[in-house]
Scaffold this active site. Structure first.
Site, short mmCIF file in Angstrom:
data_model
loop_
_atom_site.label_atom_id
_atom_site.label_comp_id
_atom_site.label_asym_id
_atom_site.label_seq_id
_atom_site.Cartn_x
_atom_site.Cartn_y
_atom_site.Cartn_z
N THR A 35 0.87 -1.19 0.00
CA THR A 35 0.00 0.00 0.00
C THR A 35 0.90 1.24 0.00
OG1 THR A 35 -1.98 -0.89 1.09
CG2 THR A 35 -1.52 1.38 1.49
N ASP A 51 -3.44 4.88 -2.48
CA ASP A 51 -3.66 4.16 -3.73
C ASP A 51 -4.88 3.25 -3.56
OD1 ASP A 51 -2.15 2.31 -1.98
OD2 ASP A 51 -2.19 1.01 -3.73
N ARG A 53 -5.00 -0.30 -4.71
CA ARG A 53 -4.72 -1.71 -5.02
C ARG A 53 -4.73 -2.54 -3.75
NH1 ARG A 53 0.48 -3.48 -8.50
NH2 ARG A 53 -0.95 -2.84 -10.16
N LYS A 67 -9.16 2.92 0.81
CA LYS A 67 -8.27 2.81 1.96
C LYS A 67 -8.35 4.02 2.89
CE LYS A 67 -5.01 0.04 -0.71
NZ LYS A 67 -3.61 -0.15 -1.16
N GLY A 81 -1.61 -2.37 5.40
CA GLY A 81 -1.42 -3.65 6.10
C GLY A 81 -2.50 -4.63 5.72
N SER A 163 4.20 -0.11 1.93
CA SER A 163 5.36 -0.59 1.19
C SER A 163 5.89 0.43 0.19
CB SER A 163 5.01 -1.89 0.46
OG SER A 163 3.91 -1.67 -0.42
N ASP A 200 6.38 0.79 -6.68
CA ASP A 200 6.15 -0.28 -5.72
C ASP A 200 5.14 -1.25 -6.29
OD1 ASP A 200 5.96 -1.79 -3.29
OD2 ASP A 200 4.14 -0.66 -2.81
N SER A 203 1.62 -1.46 -4.67
CA SER A 203 0.70 -0.33 -4.82
C SER A 203 0.35 -0.17 -6.29
CB SER A 203 1.35 0.96 -4.30
OG SER A 203 1.84 0.79 -3.00
#
Length: 271
Positions: A35, A51, A53, A67, A81, A163, A200, A203
């Site tokens: 994330t 984001d 995803r 999120k 998480g 991340s 990343d 994400s």
């Protein structure tokens, strides 16, 4: 007679874990989650970004999940998480904040939500996988916090978690300035989330944003959609008969069927 458990932490499962590992059973590994969530304070309030995803290991489970979670009318919380942990943790704290507001008779404070979150997460010693960015406005000003899964917290003018936080933090550190305008801060948050999306693997997809000011909260769902699918340049249809097959066998799934009529009974009186 029950066994008395003293105060403090309980490490009795360590003996069990040593026994299982001695038998060749490996201990479970921590699940890697992905994330990018950020927050930034500007002159008139706070802007949060995330984001969209959601992943299950190497699989993209949801391309457009949400999120940024509701806490109160003027407080929002981004979660990174384990998705279930972030959703249920924020929902629980949102309920507690409403009860707290009804009890005290005043507008909820951001620091109160932060205290509720850190006390709950510390109680579970990091086993509740919720890394949070909490932001909002209250009578004391504009506030932005990070809450780690173990319960530690930070109060900063700009933050990132997840991340993709390293890529996002690079953008924030190079471009954030005090007393930014709403449009400047919104562009900065969107750029930070985009950096996480494109650098990343955990994400991806779209950019969500939330602008919180003392006068109201504006949720900008899919504020930017940099990964929209486009029309393919070629057509990949194959004509019938391209893939040959050698034999055909059709089976009936019903091997044997016997119909047994029920015994004759009196019809129900429907008059």
């Amino acid at each position: 007679m029950g066994v008395f458990n003293g105060a403090g932490f309980d490490f009795t499962n360590e003996i069990r874990n040593d026994f299982l590992s001695g038998k060749g059973l490996p201990l479970p590994n921590a699940t890697s989650t992905g994330t990018t969530i950020v927050g930034a304070v500007f002159e008139g309030g706070v802007i949060l970004g995330a984001d969209t995803r959601a992943t299950e290991g190497p699989i993209v489970a949801d391309k457009n999940c949400e999120k940024i979670h509701y806490i109160t009318d003027s407080i929002r919380c981004c979660g990174a998480g384990t998705a279930a942990d972030t959703e249920f943790t924020t929902a629980l704290i949102s309920s507690n904040m409403e009860l707290h507001a009804l009890t005290t008779g005043r507008k909820p404070r951001v620091v109160t939500a932060m205290t509720f979150l850190k006390q709950m997460l510390f109680r579970y010693q990091g086993h509740v996988g919720a890394a949070l960015v909490l932001g909002g406005c209250d009578p004391t000003g504009n506030h932005l916090f990070t809450v780690a899964p173990h319960g530690s917290t930070d109060k900063l003018p700009y933050v990132s978690m997840g991340s993709g936080s390293l890529a996002a933090m690079a953008v924030l550190e190079s471009s954030w300035q005090p007393k930014m305008t709403r449009d400047q801060a919104l562009e900065l948050v969107a750029n930070a989330i985009s950096a996480g999306i494109f650098n990343d693997l955990g994400s991806g997809s779209n950019v969500d944003a939330c602008v919180i000011t003392p006068t109201g909260t504006e949720m900008l769902r899919n504020f930017q959609t940099p990964n929209e699918r486009v029309q393919k340049e070629k057509n990949y249809l194959f004509r019938r008969g391209t893939t040959a097959f050698k034999s055909e066998n059709i089976r009936s799934l019903i091997v044997d069927e016997t119909i047994i009529p029920l015994s004759q009974t009196e019809a129900m009186d429907t008059t």
